[in-house]
Design a protein around this motif. Sequence first.
Motif: not given
Length: 450
Positions: A345-346, A351-354, A396-398, A404-405
Amino acid sequence: MPSAVTEGLLRVRELAYRDPRLQFTSLLHHATLQLFENAFEDLRHNAAAGVDEVQWYEYKRENFRQKLANLRKRVLDGKYTPLAVKRTYIPKQDGSLRSLGVASIEDKIVQNVIRMIMEPLYESIFHGFSYGFRPNRGCHDALDALYVSIAYHKVNYVLDADIKGYFDSIPHGKLLSCINLRIGDPRILNLIKKWLNCGVLEEGMLSYSQKGTVQGAVISPLLANIYLHYALDNWLSERRKSARGEVYIVRYADDFIIAFQYKDDALKIQDELVQRLGRFELQLQTDKSRLIKFGRFAGGNRIGENAGPKQGVETFDFLGFTHICSKTLKGKFKLLRKTIGKRLNKKIQEYKEKLRRMMHIPLENILGWLNRSLKGYYNYYAIHDNLDTLYKLRYFVIMTLGKILMRRSQRARKTVNWEYVFSKVAPLIPLPKVVHEYPIVRFRQKWQRV
């Protein structure tokens, strides 16, 4: 064999393996200029600078061989004095901060030289169940050994133990006494004493302590292993011989697992362990150390890889993985290992913040960074039975990247939608695949035993 290893040092290493009780009283003269050069080249080139503010590339830029020769002369003449260590902090997986010490470039070089001389002398006596910070051993070797012990042997109980603030708790006097059992060269002992007492610089304040080895120092992992060899490993090895049933030990630095066949053996060693560590001024971390029922006779009715754990059967964490009692589709015992939930989860949150910070960077650059980052993560966590958690991370990355795109501009929303994300962008993000063989296969190949 590297050229820095002289014929004399080779003889010393042969003697070390021949006689585990031999004390070596003259070693520093083996620190040749070539060994200093090898030690320098072996350092991380992009490591942070210490209080001297000199990095690896700066040191090498001009007359570095002359500087190394001068450094070696000062060491051999007893005129070398280490600088204070600069303290910094890095975040830990649990959200707290880990203290790290950054030594000056010349202190790193000298420590690496001494490590290269000392390490083979201790490799000849270290126990096989010790895996942390040793040559040709790593986290997955320890995980393999633990897997084989639990899945293929008579294990019914597991003691999950962690030493409280280990690196900060090692008493200097006792540590030097332990080292002196193997190393009798007063010049090397004096160097180690200087490093232990050189002080720590933090926000302009210099502090000293009679306990602890600086995490991040080149010599610290070896010193930490030496102390635990005498404080814990030798004792555990003897206690294992006198146990009623089978006992298996896996230690990585200050984190160790002891697996037992019988509960009475487990309770006895658990009680005695507190006293044993106390003799060496160490303590168990009570909130992280516990004895649980675990093994083929403790695992419940889990069927298949994705089944939930049986109620009441505990799990334990070790080196980034949660270990779970499970069963195969045929009903046989199976040890499942999954990425620790909090760590997963961390990582998703990181990845979300980055990715949000990279919103306006070209997509090619974002994908380049993502590929490198995810492949590095897969290289550690891509084991059998854990691919589903890695697919979860990738999903979750996708999703985050797609959002953001689509938020970049009003115009982008007309051409960038979820169909575009999943058909054009998602295939460019690497899929996880198993990197590590089954533990029993790799364990047998490497150690030639079960």
